[in-house]
Design an enzyme around this catalytic site. Structure first.
Site, short mmCIF file in Angstrom:
data_model
loop_
_atom_site.label_atom_id
_atom_site.label_comp_id
_atom_site.label_asym_id
_atom_site.label_seq_id
_atom_site.Cartn_x
_atom_site.Cartn_y
_atom_site.Cartn_z
N GLN A 271 66.72 70.22 68.47
CA GLN A 271 66.99 71.37 69.34
C GLN A 271 65.68 71.96 69.86
O GLN A 271 65.70 72.82 70.75
CB GLN A 271 67.80 72.44 68.59
CG GLN A 271 69.24 72.01 68.31
CD GLN A 271 70.09 73.07 67.65
OE1 GLN A 271 70.70 72.82 66.62
NE2 GLN A 271 70.16 74.27 68.23
N ARG B 126 75.71 78.79 65.58
CA ARG B 126 76.22 79.37 66.82
C ARG B 126 76.03 80.88 66.86
O ARG B 126 76.97 81.65 67.13
CB ARG B 126 77.68 79.02 67.04
CG ARG B 126 78.02 79.11 68.52
CD ARG B 126 79.37 78.57 68.87
NE ARG B 126 79.52 78.64 70.31
CZ ARG B 126 80.10 77.70 71.05
NH1 ARG B 126 80.58 76.63 70.50
NH2 ARG B 126 80.20 77.85 72.36
N CYS B 127 74.82 81.31 66.52
CA CYS B 127 74.52 82.74 66.64
C CYS B 127 73.02 82.87 66.66
O CYS B 127 72.30 81.95 66.34
CB CYS B 127 75.07 83.52 65.45
SG CYS B 127 74.27 83.12 63.89
N GLU C 34 76.81 82.14 72.11
CA GLU C 34 77.05 82.45 70.71
C GLU C 34 77.85 83.73 70.51
O GLU C 34 78.40 83.95 69.43
CB GLU C 34 75.70 82.50 70.00
CG GLU C 34 74.98 81.19 70.25
CD GLU C 34 73.57 81.13 69.73
OE1 GLU C 34 73.15 80.05 69.31
OE2 GLU C 34 72.89 82.15 69.73
#
Lengths: 284, 805
Positions: free
Chosen positions: B236, B383-384, B759
């Site tokens: 990522q 996802r945050c 997110e």
């Protein structure tokens, strides 16, 4: 998720399958849809030096209906069960059950024979076959024989089938009855937290006969004769339901897993059975 | 004006710029099986690696015998810590200032830990050889409970023995990692002491896992002739990986090329550096041929970075009429065997200090204690933004508990305490400056849309019917209002391993009026190739269809910190706009030259510069692009390129209002989601269709976490949920219909006012689903129960409340 090396056999005759099984004994396994066996091999939990693929064997793919007598070839897929119009008319409980097995992709590959033969307590067809009092038809080196589904399951993954025998079909008399297959699961693709197969025939507003089998609540499917007896002669009122549930609870032996503790499973088994009986009674 | 000239509206639409629901340009290849993922990379002579992993959660490694494995034909090497030690690669630094074993150095600290790395000619031989490596273990006492870890004499990290100072301050115990404190403890305690009402609750936010569809992997290829290392991987943050790889291996950074090809979902799981990456590099250096390592699903769930695992205790003070006066939060954070959280360096508990939420809370205090246990390392932002799901879950549960304490409606309690529109920019008690917001408008819109009053009336009727025995189904109304903090972040306080958290964009305009833009981020499904082209289209007046977006190759893309924490649009998106403006500034000079007027006498109009007051005289961007390459313009260099490195002045603060209506079968514990309404405010909306897709995806992962997804351990540290049979990954079958809605409150400091959205739905969704479950039981005395709300735990709640009697 990488299996160990294995020999892949794809015979075209059942005699050759039996010969391979005789030759290799414990080292050989037959494969139908492969949806139980292949994951076990990938996890290296099943060691299968000789894998015998049944898909080229003729005569195992048929659904035959003669009057009320239904015979399902071992290689009939769940998908084919679901989409067979004549079967849906004569024995709709098959379709209702198959629709609750796994997901469409698995049902394209997964077979009746594999589901019944494997002895996995999580599979749905064994309980259903016990409910229907099906015969499991085996063939082996010394010929063919049939075993009642109610006698077939001995323990988890242990069945009456000998290592050199192949399950070729299951047959049963389609019940002229109300029916229901009720299943609680956490998500699609999951085994049952609890599931119940129920058939009921009605005569004069009373239960004339009943058959009750439970899935994934013991190391084998559980056909509960006591639960059946508790229903016969009643009008499926609250007391009858309670008696059937109490009887069934005496026959099951669930274990704790990620689906929940024993107390929860027993409670849900009762709820699911009540719902199955109610639906079967409505349809009777 | 020529009649054939398209009108302004049409010209604007042709750009497919901001606000256009343009179809994703990536999907042509993804939907046709033409993506190119790490496992699709096959290089000549490539070898395959596989790990011997520990079956124990805590054990001494007495001996490792490789002989049988090495004798298997096709096995090239078996690496252990002993082999890596001379290179000083048997341990590696983590992003959190700790270090982590690459291969077991004397002991193992979690089940699934990497013990030896087998390299073989094909993947099957590698797997066979793994079984032949004989490892003798001596079992040690296993500690899976962080509270026990802080009491026990058992030392997990013997390598840290005697070190009382960690990367984030003093260590209080041999299994303690850090204490991170924010806010004013003394004043907060005073407010709690003096408060009219105090609500207190302890909640466990269970351990879970991002579980991207594609697992982690890498292909390392060392070219010994040229001295160049090429590393393909599921990264990522490819540029940071290059820097880390250089620092670890000693290979100069210009000789390392890191490529993130197509990535099948990241969700934070692919931010960190894993032993598999290091081992594939070492193995390629040793063997001189490419080495691939791709983990399977069980390895992914068992050993790569988990998320959450926070024990949170809150105390919230309020007046009798519901005005919150103070908040106290203590967290015991289970980090597993190594502290491998992926947070900005100065934030060992991420942005947990956003836990005052969307509310005007005058004073607050937060303390987080990080603890070692015998579990897998990690602690990533699933996802945050960093630990924001934990913070928002905490405050949204505390609000519900306070509402119960006050016997007040939870929607009204939120309304009373929201930060007001005119308070922005708002300084929070725990140190953040919220950029913009209009919470009341969003809240009223949400409540009105779902007919909140009607829902409460129906719910009350249901409770009465239940009590009369007419139904066995209860109804829950789940509320949540969240404020995210994304777009990390300002270089002055945000870095990863010392690298400031700016991001970048480099644009080249081609002579015929098309363009390529390269960014320091990397899409893992977010649709960057679609949306960044839209940002640029609106800035430079070329159609998005004529702009290629490229990311992930460190030899071509400008340096950036990557994609996680919803930072791509806030940071790289800003860099894109700023680079576009540089292009436009040069284009203005070229246009003025071509139109024979002064630079100041032309003005921008959608896709062209026009002479002020003479709209019939103009040069389109396409004409300008061509001129940039074929005209000798005095004082202007040929070509049309720009690069921007953007250091954001602040975070962005997206927010939203969610409502979930749920029916719960009390007898089976099965929840049925009847309705889910999600209003998101992510500032300026770039592509509404992609936003909607992101909201659907984030909500689905929220549903998973709230209703069953967990990494559970038994007392011996065995992972109980190591396959997708038990680890809940929802499919279309489990997912309800989602209603999406929005308000638009642009970020005042972002060049185009965008805030990021990927997110938000996860952050806001988890407490919304959880609150719906808990709300269903409020009338029967439930105050709080922990997630995940799977069937048996819901049933257990009903059972404890006597609803089965």
């Amino acid at each position: 998720m990488i299996p160990a090396a294995f020999e892949y056999h794809r015979p075209t005759k059942m005699d050759d399958v039996i010969a391979l099984l005789t030759e290799h004994g414990d080292d050989a396994r037959v494969m139908a849809g492969g949806h139980s066996l292949i994951p076990m091999m990938k996890l290296r939990m099943a060691d299968v030096p000789h894998l015998i693929d049944l898909q080229d064997i003729g005569g195992l793919q048929n659904i035959s209906i003669e009057g009320q007598r239904v015979t399902l070839g071992a290689m009939v897929t769940q998908h084919e069960l679901i989409n067979h119009t004549a079967l849906a008319e004569v024995a709709p409980i098959l379709r209702e059950t198959a629709l609750q097995i796994a997901d469409p992709q698995v049902r394209y590959m997964g077979t009746v024979g594999g589901n019944v033969a494997n002895g996995d307590p999580g599979n749905d067809m064994p309980g259903l076959m016990q409910c229907l009092d099906a015969q499991i038809n085996l063939t082996g080196p010394s010929g063919s024989r049939s075993v009642a589904a109610r006698d077939y399951y001995e323990a988890a993954y242990m069945t009456a089938r000998e290592d050199d025998e192949v399950l070729v079909s299951v047959s049963f008399d389609a019940p002229r009855s109300g029916y229901a297959y009720e299943k609680q699961k956490r998500k699609i693709g999951d085994y049952a937290t609890a599931a119940a197969a129920v058939t009921i025939t009605k005569d004069g507003g009373k239960v004339a006969s009943a058959s009750v089998a439970m899935t994934n609540l013991s190391d084998v499917p559980v056909w509960s004769e006591a639960a059946c007896d508790a229903l016969v002669g009643t009008d499926c009122n609250v007391d009858a339901l309670a008696a059937a549930v109490a009887a069934m609870l005496g026959d099951i032996d669930p274990t704790e897993d990620n689906r929940g503790p024993v107390a929860f499973k027993r409670h849900v088994a009762g709820v699911i059975l009540k719902r199955a009986i109610a639906r079967a009674w409505d349809r009777a | 004006m020529n009649d054939m000239t398209p009108d302004r509206e049409e010209r604007s639409a042709n750009l497919k710029g901001l606000g256009c629901s343009r179809k994703r340009v990536e999907d042509a290849r993804f939907t046709q099986g033409k993506g190119n993922y790490v496992d699709d990379i096959k290089l000549p002579g490539m070898l395959h690696g596989d790990f011997v992993r520990s079956p124990y959660a805590h054990a001494r490694v007495v001996s490792i015998n490789k002989d049988a494995a090495l004798e298997l034909p096709g096995v090239v090497a078996v690496l252990t810590a002993e082999d890596l030690a001379p290179l000083n690669l048997h341990w590696m630094p983590t992003l959190a200032g700790d270090k982590q074993m690459v291969l077991a150095d004397g002991k193992v600290l979690f089940q699934g830990q990497e013990v030896a790395f087998v390299v073989a000619k094909d993947r099957y031989i590698a797997a066979d050889a793994v079984e032949l490596v004989e490892v003798e273990y001596e079992e040690l006492p296993v500690i899976v409970d962080p509270f026990e870890a802080l009491k026990t004499d058992v030392v997990l990290r013997e390598d840290l023995a005697g070190q009382t100072e960690g990367a984030h301050g003093p260590r209080k115990h041999h299994n303690h990692i850090f204490t991170w404190e924010q806010g004013d403890e003394a004043t907060t305690n005073q407010v709690l002491d003096d408060a009219e009402v105090v609500a207190e609750e302890t909640m466990y936010y269970h351990r879970t896992h991002p579980c991207p569809l594609e697992t982690c992997g890498s292909v390392a290829s060392m070219d010994k002739v040229n001295g160049k290392l090429t590393l393909y991987g599921t990264f990522q943050a490819p540029h940071v990986v290059r820097t880390v790889a250089s620092l670890l291996s000693g290979i100069e950074e210009h000789n390392i090329r890191v490529v993130s090809p197509d990535i099948g979902g990241g969700f934070g799981n692919k931010v960190g550096v894993y032993p598999g990456y290091v081992c594939s590099i070492v193995a390629s250096i040793v063997t001189g041929v490419p080495v691939k390592w791709v983990e399977d699903r069980m390895e992914n769930l068992m050993s790569t970075a988990f998320a959450r695992d926070y024990w949170m205790t809150g105390k919230i003070a309020a007046t009798k009429d519901g005005k919150i006066t103070g908040l106290h939060c203590h967290v015991t954070a289970d980090h597993g065997g190594f502290d491998a959280c992926a947070d900005p360096t100065k934030f060992p508990a991420g942005f947990m200090n956003i836990c005052t939420g969307s509310y005007d809370i005058p004073v607050a205090y937060l303390a987080v204690d990080g603890v070692y246990t015998n579990k897998a390392p990690g602690g990533v932002s699933y996802r945050c933004s960093f630990r924001v799901t934990e913070a928002v879950y905490f405050i949204e549960r505390m609000i519900e508990v306070l509402a119960i304490e006050l016997n007040m409606d939870a929607a009204e309690l939120r309304r009373i305490n929201f930060i007001k529109k005119d308070q922005f920019p708002y300084q929070s008690a725990l140190g953040w400056e919220y950029d913009s917001g209009d919470y009341h408008t969003a809240w009223e819109k949400a409540l009105k849309t779902v007919d909140y009053e009607g829902l409460r009336k129906e719910q009350a009727e249901r409770v009465e019917a239940f009590k009369r025995g007419e139904t066995r189904t209860l109804m829950g109304v789940g509320l949540s209002f969240f404020t995210e903090i994304v777009g990390a972040g300002p270089v002055k306080n945000c870095d990863i391993l010392g690298m400031g958290m700016f991001d970048s964009c480099e644009i080249r305009i081609h002579p015929t009026g098309s363009a390529i833009a390269r960014l320091g981020t990397i899409s893992q499904g977010q649709g960057h190739a679609t949306t960044f082209a839209q940002i640029l289209a609106s800035e430079i007046g070329l159609s998005a269809d004529s702009i290629t977006i490229e990311e992930g190759d460190t030899d071509t893309a400008p340096y950036g910190l990557g994609t996680y924490g919803s930072r791509s649009t806030p940071v790289a998106g800003a860099a894109t706009a700023m680079a576009g403006r540089k292009i436009r500034a040069k284009a203005q000079m070229i246009a003025a030259y071509l139109l024979e007027v002064h630079d100041d006498d032309v003005e921008w109009d959608i896709d062209r510069f026009v002479v002020k007051g003479a709209p019939e005289r103009f040069k389109t961007m396409k004409e300008i692009a061509y001129a940039a390459y074929n005209q000798a313009i005095p004082g202007v260099e040929p070509g049309l390129e720009a690069v921007s490195y953007y250091d954001p002045p602040n975070m962005t603060y997206p927010f939203g209002a969610y409502v979930c209506v749920m029916d719960i079968d009390v007898d089976t514990g099965v929840p049925e989601i009847r309705r889910f309404y999600a209003l998101d405010d992510c500032g300026t909306r770039i592509n509404p269709m992609i936003i909607e897709g992101q909201v659907h995806g984030g909500l689905t992962e929220a549903l998973a976490v709230a209703l069953g997804q967990e990494i559970a351990y038994d007392d011996l540290g065995n992972v109980k949920t190591g396959t997708l049979m038990d680890f809940f990954l929802p499919t279309a079958w489990e997912v309800p219909n989602y209603e999406t809605d929005h308000t638009v409150t642009p970020s005042p400091h972002h060049p185009i006012g965008a805030k990021g959205v990927g997110e938000s739905p996860h952050v806001g969704g988890v407490p919304c689903f959880s609150n719906a479950v808990q709300d269903a039981f409020r009338a029967f005395g439930l105050r709080h129960t922990n997630m995940p709300h799977d069937h048996w735990r819901i049933w257990q709640t009903a059972n404890r409340l006597g609803l089965h009697d």
